[in-house]
Design a protein around this motif. Structure first.
Motif, short mmCIF file in Angstrom:
data_model
loop_
_atom_site.label_atom_id
_atom_site.label_comp_id
_atom_site.label_asym_id
_atom_site.label_seq_id
_atom_site.Cartn_x
_atom_site.Cartn_y
_atom_site.Cartn_z
N UNK A 1 0.93 -1.15 -0.08
CA UNK A 1 -0.06 0.06 -0.04
C UNK A 1 0.93 1.28 0.04
N UNK A 2 1.83 1.13 0.86
CA UNK A 2 2.87 2.24 0.88
C UNK A 2 3.53 2.57 -0.56
N UNK A 3 3.93 1.41 -1.34
CA UNK A 3 4.33 1.62 -2.72
C UNK A 3 3.19 2.16 -3.76
N UNK A 4 2.00 1.83 -3.62
CA UNK A 4 1.19 2.34 -4.30
C UNK A 4 0.83 3.83 -4.14
N UNK A 5 0.87 4.26 -2.94
CA UNK A 5 0.86 5.65 -2.77
C UNK A 5 1.96 6.47 -3.23
N UNK A 6 3.28 5.85 -3.25
CA UNK A 6 4.31 6.30 -3.81
C UNK A 6 4.26 6.44 -5.34
N UNK A 7 3.66 5.51 -5.78
CA UNK A 7 3.57 5.72 -7.19
C UNK A 7 2.57 6.49 -7.55
N UNK A 8 1.51 6.60 -6.80
CA UNK A 8 0.49 7.73 -7.04
C UNK A 8 1.19 9.23 -6.95
N UNK A 9 2.07 9.26 -6.28
CA UNK A 9 2.79 10.51 -6.02
C UNK A 9 3.39 10.76 -7.17
N UNK A 10 4.08 9.81 -7.94
CA UNK A 10 4.81 9.99 -9.19
C UNK A 10 4.05 10.07 -10.33
N UNK A 11 2.51 9.75 -10.22
CA UNK A 11 1.59 9.49 -11.27
C UNK A 11 1.10 10.88 -11.94
N UNK A 12 1.87 12.11 -12.01
CA UNK A 12 1.42 13.40 -12.48
C UNK A 12 2.62 13.91 -13.23
N UNK A 13 2.26 14.15 -14.59
CA UNK A 13 3.06 14.60 -15.68
C UNK A 13 4.07 15.91 -15.20
N UNK A 14 3.54 16.65 -14.34
CA UNK A 14 4.31 17.86 -13.86
C UNK A 14 5.41 17.49 -12.83
N UNK A 15 4.76 16.26 -11.98
CA UNK A 15 5.72 16.05 -11.06
C UNK A 15 6.82 15.19 -11.54
N UNK A 16 6.63 14.42 -12.53
CA UNK A 16 7.68 13.59 -13.08
C UNK A 16 8.60 14.60 -13.82
N UNK A 17 8.25 15.81 -14.54
CA UNK A 17 8.96 16.74 -15.31
C UNK A 17 10.01 17.34 -14.28
N UNK A 18 9.26 17.65 -13.07
CA UNK A 18 10.15 18.59 -11.94
C UNK A 18 11.37 17.61 -11.49
N UNK A 19 10.85 16.31 -11.18
CA UNK A 19 11.71 15.35 -10.71
C UNK A 19 12.96 15.05 -11.80
N UNK A 20 12.58 15.12 -13.05
CA UNK A 20 13.43 14.76 -14.26
C UNK A 20 14.41 16.18 -14.04
N UNK A 21 13.96 17.38 -13.96
CA UNK A 21 14.91 18.48 -13.86
C UNK A 21 15.96 18.63 -12.73
N UNK A 22 15.44 18.17 -11.70
CA UNK A 22 16.00 18.12 -10.29
C UNK A 22 16.89 16.92 -10.29
N UNK A 23 16.74 15.91 -11.40
CA UNK A 23 17.83 14.71 -11.31
C UNK A 23 19.11 15.15 -12.02
N UNK A 24 18.78 16.48 -12.76
CA UNK A 24 20.02 17.18 -13.44
C UNK A 24 21.06 18.05 -12.37
N UNK A 25 20.37 18.74 -11.48
CA UNK A 25 20.71 19.42 -10.73
C UNK A 25 19.72 20.52 -9.90
N UNK A 26 20.40 21.13 -8.75
CA UNK A 26 19.14 21.90 -7.92
C UNK A 26 18.43 22.94 -9.20
N UNK A 27 17.16 23.27 -8.85
CA UNK A 27 16.67 24.39 -9.61
C UNK A 27 15.91 25.27 -8.58
N UNK A 28 15.92 26.57 -8.94
CA UNK A 28 15.13 27.45 -8.59
C UNK A 28 13.73 27.44 -8.99
N UNK A 29 12.59 27.76 -8.14
CA UNK A 29 11.39 27.55 -8.61
C UNK A 29 11.16 28.37 -10.09
N UNK A 30 11.53 29.60 -9.92
CA UNK A 30 11.61 30.64 -11.33
C UNK A 30 12.01 29.79 -12.60
#
Length: 128
Positions: free
Chosen positions: A7-36
């Motif tokens: 169930x915890x894994x399902x909740x974790x994957x639900x958190x990942x289940x949004x295109x904007x959140x995935x894109x943010x995580x992809x950007x942050x995988x490269x380096x730290x980013x400011x919100x702007x």
């Protein structure tokens, strides 16, 4: 009684289940980013980005720090970047397999490339 791991894994994957959140995580995988910086890259309104960042913060996937009026985000765990890389690999393999299957189907039946829709102004057999 504690929550089962599945169930915890399902909740974790639900958190990942949004295109904007995935894109943010992809950007942050490269380096730290400011919100702007992320606003320009993600292409959503500031309020929407803020909501998605809050979801990621609550899930413990990102951390924020303030520097003057700017807020900078970073991944809380570098393994999140690895998870995204693995997901990309799996998706690439799945899509490659589907493309190969589609090519095989088209080669086996050249008429299969037609979507089955009638030409404009004509009726499909039995459609009356």
């Amino acid at each position: 009684m504690s929550t089962p791991l599945y169930r915890l894994k399902a909740e974790f994957f639900k958190t990942l289940g949004h295109p904007v959140r995935i894109r943010v995580l992809e950007l942050l995988s490269e380096r730290e980013h400011a919100v702007s910086e992320m606003l320009a890259e993600v292409g959503v309104e500031a309020a929407h980005l803020s909501q998605q960042l809050a979801v990621l913060r609550r899930a413990g996937l990102v951390t924020a720090r303030r520097e003057g009026s700017a807020v900078y985000y970073t991944l809380s765990n570098p393994e999140v970047a690895e998870l995204l890389r693995v997901a990309r690999t799996i998706l690439t393999e799945v899509l490659t397999g589907q493309a190969e299957l589609l090519a095989d189907l088209r080669a086996a039946d050249p008429g299969a490339a037609d979507t089955g829709s009638a030409e404009p102004g004509t009726a499909e057999p039995g459609s009356r």
